[in-house]
Write a protein that holds these residues in place. Structure first.
Motif, PDB file in Angstrom:
ATOM      1  N   ALA A 192       1.082 -56.277  21.729  1.00  0.00           N
ATOM      2  CA  ALA A 192       0.517 -55.507  22.841  1.00  0.00           C
ATOM      3  C   ALA A 192       1.569 -54.602  23.474  1.00  0.00           C
ATOM      4  CB  ALA A 192      -0.064 -56.457  23.891  1.00  0.00           C
ATOM      5  N   GLN A 193       2.774 -55.133  23.698  1.00  0.00           N
ATOM      6  CA  GLN A 193       3.836 -54.337  24.318  1.00  0.00           C
ATOM      7  C   GLN A 193       4.285 -53.200  23.418  1.00  0.00           C
ATOM      8  OE1 GLN A 193       5.307 -54.084  27.159  1.00  0.00           O
ATOM      9  NE2 GLN A 193       5.336 -56.020  28.273  1.00  0.00           N
TER      10      GLN A 193
ATOM     11  N   ALA B 200      -2.387 -53.140   7.411  1.00  0.00           N
ATOM     12  CA  ALA B 200      -3.019 -52.080   8.200  1.00  0.00           C
ATOM     13  C   ALA B 200      -1.937 -51.135   8.686  1.00  0.00           C
ATOM     14  CB  ALA B 200      -3.774 -52.662   9.399  1.00  0.00           C
ATOM     15  N   GLU B 201      -2.329 -49.905   8.923  1.00  0.00           N
ATOM     16  CA  GLU B 201      -1.416 -48.932   9.538  1.00  0.00           C
ATOM     17  C   GLU B 201      -2.252 -47.896  10.249  1.00  0.00           C
ATOM     18  OE1 GLU B 201       0.248 -45.734   6.812  1.00  0.00           O
ATOM     19  OE2 GLU B 201      -0.077 -47.363   5.364  1.00  0.00           O
ATOM     20  N   GLY B 202      -1.655 -47.246  11.241  1.00  0.00           N
ATOM     21  CA  GLY B 202      -2.386 -46.221  11.968  1.00  0.00           C
ATOM     22  C   GLY B 202      -1.726 -45.908  13.289  1.00  0.00           C
TER      23      GLY B 202
ATOM     24  N   ALA C  20      -4.734 -50.604  18.443  1.00  0.00           N
ATOM     25  CA  ALA C  20      -5.017 -51.378  19.662  1.00  0.00           C
ATOM     26  C   ALA C  20      -6.513 -51.558  19.881  1.00  0.00           C
ATOM     27  CB  ALA C  20      -4.391 -50.693  20.867  1.00  0.00           C
ATOM     28  N   SER C  21      -7.320 -50.632  19.340  1.00  0.00           N
ATOM     29  CA  SER C  21      -8.771 -50.736  19.539  1.00  0.00           C
ATOM     30  C   SER C  21      -9.489 -51.308  18.316  1.00  0.00           C
ATOM     31  CB  SER C  21      -9.346 -49.355  19.870  1.00  0.00           C
ATOM     32  OG  SER C  21      -9.115 -48.443  18.806  1.00  0.00           O
TER      33      SER C  21
ATOM     34  N   ILE D 200      -7.593 -56.255  14.458  1.00  0.00           N
ATOM     35  CA  ILE D 200      -6.232 -56.344  14.991  1.00  0.00           C
ATOM     36  C   ILE D 200      -6.261 -57.041  16.348  1.00  0.00           C
ATOM     37  CG2 ILE D 200      -4.187 -55.046  15.698  1.00  0.00           C
ATOM     38  CD1 ILE D 200      -4.771 -54.908  12.690  1.00  0.00           C
ATOM     39  N   ARG D 201      -7.237 -56.667  17.169  1.00  0.00           N
ATOM     40  CA  ARG D 201      -7.346 -57.301  18.493  1.00  0.00           C
ATOM     41  C   ARG D 201      -7.556 -58.798  18.354  1.00  0.00           C
ATOM     42  NH1 ARG D 201      -7.740 -54.285  22.841  1.00  0.00           N
ATOM     43  NH2 ARG D 201      -8.706 -55.977  23.994  1.00  0.00           N
ATOM     44  N   SER D 202      -8.411 -59.191  17.440  1.00  0.00           N
ATOM     45  CA  SER D 202      -8.708 -60.602  17.245  1.00  0.00           C
ATOM     46  C   SER D 202      -7.493 -61.377  16.717  1.00  0.00           C
ATOM     47  CB  SER D 202      -9.885 -60.763  16.278  1.00  0.00           C
ATOM     48  OG  SER D 202     -10.129 -62.115  15.992  1.00  0.00           O
ATOM     49  N   ALA D 203      -6.783 -60.760  15.755  1.00  0.00           N
ATOM     50  CA  ALA D 203      -5.680 -61.463  15.099  1.00  0.00           C
ATOM     51  C   ALA D 203      -4.409 -61.483  15.947  1.00  0.00           C
ATOM     52  CB  ALA D 203      -5.393 -60.835  13.744  1.00  0.00           C
ATOM     53  N   PHE D 204      -4.133 -60.380  16.673  1.00  0.00           N
ATOM     54  CA  PHE D 204      -2.818 -60.242  17.307  1.00  0.00           C
ATOM     55  C   PHE D 204      -2.843 -60.023  18.806  1.00  0.00           C
ATOM     56  CE2 PHE D 204      -2.345 -58.603  12.900  1.00  0.00           C
ATOM     57  CZ  PHE D 204      -1.479 -59.566  12.433  1.00  0.00           C
ATOM     58  N   LEU D 205      -3.970 -59.603  19.355  1.00  0.00           N
ATOM     59  CA  LEU D 205      -3.989 -59.261  20.777  1.00  0.00           C
ATOM     60  C   LEU D 205      -4.825 -60.214  21.612  1.00  0.00           C
ATOM     61  CD1 LEU D 205      -4.374 -55.389  20.349  1.00  0.00           C
ATOM     62  CD2 LEU D 205      -2.295 -56.641  20.926  1.00  0.00           C
ATOM     63  N   GLY D 206      -5.378 -61.228  20.972  1.00  0.00           N
ATOM     64  CA  GLY D 206      -6.154 -62.224  21.707  1.00  0.00           C
ATOM     65  C   GLY D 206      -7.473 -61.706  22.209  1.00  0.00           C
TER      66      GLY D 206
END
Length: 239
Positions: free
Chosen positions: A199-200, A218-220, A226-227, A231-237
């Motif tokens: 997130a940071q 993944a890349e982008g 972030a959206s 990715i949100r599910s796996a790494f951003l909670g």
């Protein structure tokens, strides 16, 4: 020094029989801030070790500008503009802040500009100027991270490699470290930052690569990642 593009293609690397990276590709253009994020054990530190010459890849190409990184001795890479801030800072604890900075200026070009570079680092990190005669090992974790980044900046790098700069730091100090990263890149320095704190890091980079079990999954752009629901599910909670 003018900017140079960092380009990796098909990188395979590891330790003995253990393979940590599988056909990894990555590109960082001059002036960009790029993140490599992913869980512990994903191969992020191994990737930076390949770029800084500490680990030779078993396959693939790694270039910085016109230089073949894989064919260049590690001690020569700071001379072409690559500076690596390793995980856990790796300062010399029994040397003063100023002595640690001198270590970062060991290449001939940096020695000639020592006073200028030290003034630049002290301007960026006023705390280090206050503590210049203090033993590095007696400072707080955040101050040590400043010193490690300052040491890397002493060589006038064209690209700064940051390995887990937030590791082991209190949340308030983490925010300060990332604010410093933003300031460094605002001055035009190219930055490649490896982090578990997804997130940071997505707040301070232009683009990012997601590394998992040695593969780029993944890349982008930082906004796109972030959206991204996965990715949100796996790494951003998030969900």
């Amino acid at each position: 020094m003018e900017g140079a593009t960092l380009s990796l293609e098909g990188i395979r690397a590891g330790y003995g029989d253990f393979q940590a990276l599988f056909d990894v590709g990555l590109k960082v253009s001059p002036g960009e801030a790029v993140g490599v994020v992913g869980p512990n054990g994903a191969g992020k530190t191994t990737l930076l070790r390949v770029i800084s010459g500490m680990l030779r890849p078993k396959a693939g190409t790694a270039r910085f500008g016109s230089t073949d990184i894989a064919a260049t001795p590690a001690h020569m890479l700071p001379g072409i503009g690559i500076a690596h801030v390793p995980e856990n800072r790796r300062l010399f604890p029994h040397l003063t802040v100023e002595e640690n900075l001198k270590v970062g200026a060991y290449i001939p070009a940096a020695r000639r500009r020592y006073a200028e570079r030290e003034a630049y680092v002290f301007d960026m990190f006023p705390r280090l100027k206050e503590r210049r005669h203090q033993l590095a090992g007696t400072m707080s974790g955040g101050e040590q991270q400043m010193c490690a980044i300052g040491r890397a900046l002493m060589s006038s790098p064209r690209i700064l490699l940051l390995d887990e700069p937030s590791a082991g730091l209190a949340p308030l100090v983490v925010a300060q470290v990332f604010a410093l990263v933003q300031r460094i890149r605002a001055e035009g320095l190219t930055v490649l930052i490896v982090e578990q704190n997804v997130a940071q890091v997505l707040r301070v980079v232009d683009r990012a690569y997601v590394l998992d079990a040695g593969h780029v999954v993944a890349e982008g752009s930082s906004a796109a990642l972030a959206s991204d629901p996965k990715i949100r599910s796996a790494f951003l909670g998030g969900h």
